[in-house]
Design an enzyme around this catalytic site. Sequence first.
Site, short mmCIF file in Angstrom:
data_model
loop_
_atom_site.label_atom_id
_atom_site.label_comp_id
_atom_site.label_asym_id
_atom_site.label_seq_id
_atom_site.Cartn_x
_atom_site.Cartn_y
_atom_site.Cartn_z
N GLU A 101 44.53 44.34 35.42
CA GLU A 101 45.82 44.81 35.26
C GLU A 101 46.92 43.61 35.34
O GLU A 101 46.91 41.86 35.50
CB GLU A 101 46.46 44.96 36.91
CG GLU A 101 47.53 45.48 37.89
CD GLU A 101 47.00 45.55 39.17
OE1 GLU A 101 46.47 45.26 39.56
OE2 GLU A 101 48.73 46.07 39.81
N ARG B 166 30.10 39.38 40.38
CA ARG B 166 30.67 38.68 40.30
C ARG B 166 30.56 37.21 40.14
O ARG B 166 29.67 36.07 40.96
CB ARG B 166 31.84 38.50 42.05
CG ARG B 166 33.50 39.35 41.33
CD ARG B 166 33.42 39.24 42.73
NE ARG B 166 34.13 38.27 43.25
CZ ARG B 166 35.77 38.46 42.34
NH1 ARG B 166 36.63 40.34 41.79
NH2 ARG B 166 36.98 38.03 42.09
N LYS C 1 43.07 36.44 41.76
CA LYS C 1 44.46 36.33 41.39
C LYS C 1 45.56 36.20 42.11
O LYS C 1 46.47 35.40 42.17
CB LYS C 1 45.19 37.78 40.05
CG LYS C 1 44.25 37.48 38.65
CD LYS C 1 44.96 39.19 38.03
CE LYS C 1 44.46 39.67 38.36
NZ LYS C 1 44.89 41.14 37.42
P1 ATP Z 1 40.85 39.20 41.76
O1 ATP Z 1 40.22 39.71 41.94
O2 ATP Z 1 41.90 38.15 40.74
O3 ATP Z 1 42.37 39.17 42.07
P2 ATP Z 1 41.18 41.40 39.89
O4 ATP Z 1 39.88 41.92 40.10
O5 ATP Z 1 42.22 42.10 41.00
O6 ATP Z 1 40.88 40.24 40.26
P3 ATP Z 1 41.44 43.24 37.49
O7 ATP Z 1 42.67 42.46 36.51
O8 ATP Z 1 41.53 44.05 38.34
O9 ATP Z 1 41.49 42.02 38.90
O10 ATP Z 1 40.12 42.50 36.94
C1 ATP Z 1 39.57 43.27 35.36
C2 ATP Z 1 38.08 42.89 35.14
O11 ATP Z 1 38.44 41.89 36.02
C3 ATP Z 1 37.76 44.03 36.42
O12 ATP Z 1 37.01 45.01 35.86
C4 ATP Z 1 36.75 43.13 37.57
O13 ATP Z 1 35.58 43.01 37.85
C5 ATP Z 1 36.84 42.18 36.87
N1 ATP Z 1 37.08 40.55 37.33
C6 ATP Z 1 37.57 39.89 38.55
N2 ATP Z 1 36.92 38.68 38.89
C7 ATP Z 1 36.25 38.36 38.81
C8 ATP Z 1 34.65 38.02 38.72
N3 ATP Z 1 34.79 36.64 39.25
N4 ATP Z 1 33.72 37.73 38.14
C9 ATP Z 1 33.19 39.05 37.21
N5 ATP Z 1 34.68 39.83 36.93
C10 ATP Z 1 35.72 39.98 37.85
MG MG Z 2 39.83 42.39 42.70
#
Ligand code: ATP
Ligand code: MG
Length: 582
Positions: free
Chosen positions: A47, A281, A291
Amino acid sequence: MSDKPASPASPEKNENSNPASDFIREAVAADLASGKTKEVRTRFPPEPNGWLHIGHTKAFLIDFGVAADFGGKCNLRFDDTNPEKEDMSYVEAIKRDIAWLGCDWEDREFYASDYYERLYELAVKLIRKGVAYVDDLSAEQMSEYRGTAVADKSNITVTPPGRNSPWRDRSVEENLDLFARMRAGEFPDGSKTLRAKIDMAHPNLLMRDPPMYRIRREPHYRTGTTWCIYPMYDFQHPLSDAIEGVTHSLCSLEYEIHRPLYDWFIREAEVFPSRQIEFARLSITHFVLSKRWLLRLVQEGRVAGWDDPRMPTLSGLRRRGYSPEAIRDFISRIGVAKTDSMVDVQFLEHCLREDLNKRANRVMAVLRPLKLVVENWPAGKVEQLEAVNNPEDPAAGTRKVPFSGTLYIERDDFMETPPPKYFRLFPGNSVRLRYGYIVTCTGFSKDPASGEVTEVRCSYDPATRGGDAPDNRKVKGTIHWVDAPSAVKLEARLYDHLFEAERPMDVPEGKDWVETINPKSLETVAGALGEPGLAAAKPGDRFQFERLGYFCADNDSAPGALVFNRTVSLRDTWAKIEKKGG
Ligand code: ATP
Ligand code: MG
């Protein structure tokens, strides 16, 4: 608030799987073998509401890696359906970081916002089928009707059934009409919601008639004011996957409980059968990988920006001096597991040191200079000493470093009264000057007012050039130095963890987490000096400053105003832990 699942605060420790053959690749191989999948297609769906952190890196290296391993392709799709938080600058930053890691989406750059019309049609299809309805309940009422999980007498979590909305049984015609008018902007924000009609008694709360569309008059960074209704993540994501023909939709574990809903929308919309598979994760000690949290650090000016070298963002790590190879190596060594785990930051730093050891040329710099005068050095003589650039890489060659008899050494490398086992300079003791001569301390001067040592004097032995004593004299210490007349000034920025706590996301009761920032996470050393060759360093150039650590020229660095970030010190705590078998 985003409508996406929140990141879990503290995953549990567990063993990681063998990266060589992980469960995702096994599942993909099985789908290929059964003929269910013809050609593998994955996607990375960030996103654009922030910059990527190292957790996202795990995700996109899996997405691109799995596609590559099976001869498939990986799409880059911006999941941009929260207009209030998204921005083109984030899109640019995300693309730059993915490319830096060496992943190539070629021409497959997609945006969920490009599918708004198609998604709208699919929503209409669901209304026609009688499995979606327009609800007039407010957001608060909806969540109240949905119910919550509660603990029963034996402390087991149960979810008593929710209640149906009074608007649940509207006719298809009425729903079609109301949904069209929602789109046309006839109703105020939040006054109506399109919901999926599933089951208000479903044990999974997410399945209790989840919202599909909300009214939100907020300009979108790509579609402007074309839309005043926006699709919700749980509806948009599976259908965007299907529109792109994504065969395997890989995501982190917090999406696992969304999978029944993912499958429901795919089935009811009768679209391409994308399959969601979740992996653990990535969490790292002392790191905050969310984020939302990182955005707050940036917005409140608690760091210098998304690319502050203390940030766990890819841009921060890059500026700090991490190489993409070190990050890739780390991600591949932690593997792909099915349960969340916490990785020790020392392991990340271990991978980093292993990589930098191979690629960083050695140079000499002094952080806190103390003058050293070689008293018996011939006046006016400047010798060019030969120094090896990288003992790990003979191809890196050698260089000349000037030696004029007036030098700077590290303040720590001299003591007036040394403690036991101190092998560096003190009155009467001899040390080896790296690449140079063996010198013996003959005296020193002090500032009478402050008591600070201002100058150290020594004599050198001309027969020890290169550091070897012909008489096999025992000299235990070797110290680094820079030649005074030719030294270049530099600023060194030394970093410690941004959070002292191993798990900063476990915030102590009653505390705001920003208060737990380590006040000593940045130390700026203004008066450092380096050997003359450093004058040509360009931002991003990496070096090992001998005995001090790996350093990288910062973005702020310019000729005449050099700035170096300490990427990591030389002491590998992980290697010690490993040796001990701990
Ligand atoms: P955050 O959790 O940091 O706010 P988000 O998951 O909301 O991030 P996205 O932009 O939706 O942010 O993330 C894109 C992809 O990255 C998603 O498919 C999510 O599964 C993956 N992702 C986010 N954080 C992690 C992490 N710590 N480890 C592995 N994959 C991750
Ligand atoms: Mg997330």
